[in-house]
Design a protein around this motif. Sequence first.
Motif, PDB file in Angstrom:
ATOM      1  N   ARG A 227      52.121  36.580 126.566  1.00 53.24           N
ATOM      2  CA  ARG A 227      51.350  35.521 127.200  1.00 53.24           C
ATOM      3  C   ARG A 227      51.306  35.686 128.711  1.00 53.24           C
ATOM      4  O   ARG A 227      50.680  34.895 129.405  1.00 53.24           O
TER       5      ARG A 227
ATOM      6  N   GLY B  13      47.391  28.601 129.428  1.00 53.11           N
ATOM      7  CA  GLY B  13      48.366  29.353 128.648  1.00 53.11           C
ATOM      8  C   GLY B  13      49.815  29.056 128.996  1.00 53.11           C
ATOM      9  O   GLY B  13      50.719  29.503 128.305  1.00 53.11           O
ATOM     10  N   LEU B  14      50.031  28.272 130.073  1.00 48.67           N
ATOM     11  CA  LEU B  14      51.411  27.994 130.469  1.00 48.67           C
ATOM     12  C   LEU B  14      52.119  27.187 129.387  1.00 48.67           C
ATOM     13  O   LEU B  14      51.502  26.360 128.711  1.00 48.67           O
ATOM     14  N   PRO B  15      53.421  27.396 129.227  1.00 50.07           N
ATOM     15  CA  PRO B  15      54.143  26.610 128.210  1.00 50.07           C
ATOM     16  C   PRO B  15      54.146  25.135 128.599  1.00 50.07           C
ATOM     17  O   PRO B  15      54.086  24.785 129.766  1.00 50.07           O
TER      18      PRO B  15
ATOM     19  N   ARG C 203      59.712  25.920 121.924  1.00 47.19           N
ATOM     20  CA  ARG C 203      60.039  27.332 122.089  1.00 47.19           C
ATOM     21  C   ARG C 203      61.505  27.469 122.436  1.00 47.19           C
ATOM     22  O   ARG C 203      62.122  26.563 122.976  1.00 47.19           O
TER      23      ARG C 203
ATOM     24  N   GLU D 250      61.263  35.574 121.313  1.00 51.34           N
ATOM     25  CA  GLU D 250      60.615  34.680 122.267  1.00 51.34           C
ATOM     26  C   GLU D 250      60.249  35.434 123.545  1.00 51.34           C
ATOM     27  O   GLU D 250      59.193  35.213 124.128  1.00 51.34           O
TER      28      GLU D 250
END
Lengths: 661, 375
Positions: free
Chosen positions: B53, A488-490, A641, B46
């Motif tokens: 998350r 799940g880490l960016p 992002r 964001e």
Amino acid sequence: MIVETGHFALVLAFVLALIQSVVPVWGAVTSDRRLMETAAPVANALFVLVALSFAVLTWAYLASDFSVVNVWENSHSAKPLIFKISGVWGNHEGSMLLWVLILVLFGSLVALFSGNVPAPLRATVLGVQGWITAAFLLFILATSNPFERIPQAPIEGNDLNPLLQDIGLAIHPPLLYLGYVGFSITFAFAVAALILGRIDAAWARWVRPWALLAWVFLTLGIAMGSYWAYYELGWGGWWFWDPVENASFMPWLAGTALLHSAIVMEKREALKVWTVLLAIFTFSLSLLGTFLVRSGVLTSVHAFAVDPERGLFILVILCIFIGGSFTLYAWRAPLLKQGGLFAPISREGALVLNNLFLTAATVSVLVGTLYPLALEAVTGEKISVGAPFFNLTFGPLMIPLLLAIPFGPLLAWKRGDLLAATQRLYAAFGVALLAALAVFWAWGMRQVLAPIGVGLAVWIMAGAVAELLSRTRITEIGLSRGLSRLVGLPRSAFGTMLGHFGVGVTLLGIVMATAFQTELVRTVRPGDTFDMAGYQLTFTGIAPRQGPNYTEQVGHLVVRQGGAEIAAMDPSKRIYPARGMPTTEASILTFGFSQLYVSLGETRDDGAVDIRAYFKPMITLIWLGTLVMSIGGIISITDRRLRVGAPKPARAKTAGLSPAE
Amino acid sequence: MTLWILFALMTGLTALTVLMPLRRGSASASDAGAADEAVYKAQLEEVDRDLQRGLVDAAQAEAARTEIARRLLAAHKQNQRNGKSAATGAVKWAALLPALLLPAGALGLYLWIGSPDLPDQPLEARLQSNPEGQPVEVLVARVERHLAANPQDGQGWEVLAPVYMSLGRPQDAAQAYANAIRLNGASEPRQSSLGEALVVAAEGLVTADARAAFERAVQLDPAAAKPRFFLALALGQEGKRDEAISAWKRLLDGANPNEIWVPAAQQELAQLEGRLPPSLQPPRGPAAADVEAAAAMSEAERGEMIRSMVDGLKTRLEADGGSVEEWVRLIRAQIVMGDKDAAKASLAKARETFAAEPPALDVLRQAETDNGLGS
């Protein structure tokens, strides 16, 4: 007609670039939307015109149209197809055209992908791109026109410099130019911010990916050039601190600093004014590199034609752009708003440290490159500044930086905790220590610095992995939940990890190949066998062979290990008759990360030949590391992002926050 | 004309890219201040996503939100203070720029530095086109290509060799003569020419290779003047004065005084006998003179020279018939010059000439197949 169409397209592009330089910026300054809106379509038209011009030149090379001086000087009808294409930029005129093509390509990309950039910023950025484009198109048309013609076309060309007839060199210049020119975008953004007197919130969001993209290309371009020098020049060296190499290395160092300060800026709105300065500095170094390489100030394979007029022209462009932008900076920078505050020990602080060392290192390389030139210009005395100088200046600056790399990403934004970060690096430190001890145990005191170097490299690699793992909190929440957090880490987290890991990999390759290489130079006769790092090489003879546009003498060696034949090596020496130039083609065998390298020297009358053989342990890691860095950069670019750096909330009011700049 | 229409089109289209946005005058894009606000709002979203998350904890997210909200407020205030921008009269002026500068500037500059009259000259097309009016280099390149594909074509080498000589490429000429000898057999003229080429390549020095060639030529035809001339010259160069003098005397004995080499030979002899101070008249054979003459020729003249060689042969054969071998040589020459039609015509003429001689017709039929002239 085709050739003249290309020529006209180039002329038209120049005039259009003049319009691009004036109209959108005028619109931005007077807040006239219609004038500003010309920027994007004109940027696209510029790209189309220059691309047309470039395509025409390529056609002239493919068709061997020797009525074009440039084709006649640098091509040959018997040249293999790939080198007919790469020959387009394997010379001064064509390479400048490629430079401009990439410049307008980037301009066009900015025009296409900047819908959400405020109109004045976008118009000014493209206007500044227009200045650069116009300046370089003028340079091309005035001093280096690739479309000059000969009425009586000769029947055969002079061929391309054989050293440049090589796949590596087909790719190296475009990559390097993508890097150099990519920084023109960040430069344009910086100058636009200064002209408009404000830095928009979108500014940093735009500058970082462009800086990253340029940096990725520059990294790959430098690595490619280094690998080319390694296998083509036949000395087995991969970096010579040659001024031409330094010319590409300086923008890389400054670009690396820019990359990091742009992160701070995007996430924290700090370091704004510094980032603008770095962007100007980086592109100035790119221009300086172009000047050094293209003016003929330096003699090397890159100095295609020594022409003082060209050198002077680029020098004038250089002075106008560098001088102008720094003057603009001195005048307008005070108008820009200062950014946020942070404690000295924090992620921002770590990045400032990074910038400090990288900038200092850039300056040390700059001095080492320019001082001999300045000295020669003033006193006429020729000195050469080589590895010893750089080992003493650049080296010590790099060591603290490399030591600090693992700490940076572990510190929190705004205010960090060095002790907590150190605790999370215990494991990495342990691994690095073990690696250093292992090297020491295996090779003992013969190479004192090697264990330290290896330890440092492993420290950086392990630190990068440790940082990623600590973000998953795998030790606290267990393996399965940790893994799902990892997924799940960016993507930018993986980008950071790979970027830093790659530095470690390259460092490991440098240390190993430098400390533990075996070298052997001897004269061999057919049937002779010699030993090289556990491999037995038998020279069986030398024979002539005919290539498409060269003839070569190919030596043949059989490589055995423990009696079993494992490979053959065919190093050769070529002669390209069109230029009467010899080249050395080394033969390289790769075992794991290590390489066996054999090149031929003089051939004796009695069939004996001088052979130069090396075993270079782990040398490929040098370039694999740059590849890892680049992949990290690309992964980071794909993560679109918005970057928000969540600050560590102050538990109690802590004293000692320092201003950002 | 097409070129200028194309240029006009390109200029027009380019001007449109500037003029179109000026005509439209849309107000669609957001303002600088509004863009800032949009970025900050997106950042707030964001932060929410990052929180979901689990990339940041609640406290961090709150701190980030506070910071961004502060910036958003500031941007909003700034935005309200700035008035909306208005279009100025500058558009008219800006429209003039592309409308005038583009055509005038681009065309003016192009006329100054461009070469609108020069056509493209891709190599393949030049080699394929009609040999008439082509510079000699093109013709030579054609023959070279032909020979690279058919290196066993002795006639081709024979045609090419003297051309190389006249172009001042004696080294290539020597190679071509050597090939001609290898493929067509040795003859006095070929051996002599080979030797001569080697002498010119060595800048007038009769080298050992050249001497060997001249000696073979004398064996093939003891009466030939050229090889004996050079052999005498060689003796002089080697310092064998007496032998050289007798060699020159034998050569000049009974020679037609109108031959071009005779004055040079007499001069050599005079010099060896000490009747001329050596410094006054450096020794020079006809070879050096030939090269100078060729070098002085203009390119067009050189091209003419090759064509006249072939034409001369053709005229002679058409006038007095000649031998069937000579006809075949003519056809070969025309083929290697790329003039297939002329070769076909020559073949037809040769058939007429030798209509009564079946063995000659066989030779011609063979030549037809060899040269790919059959249908």
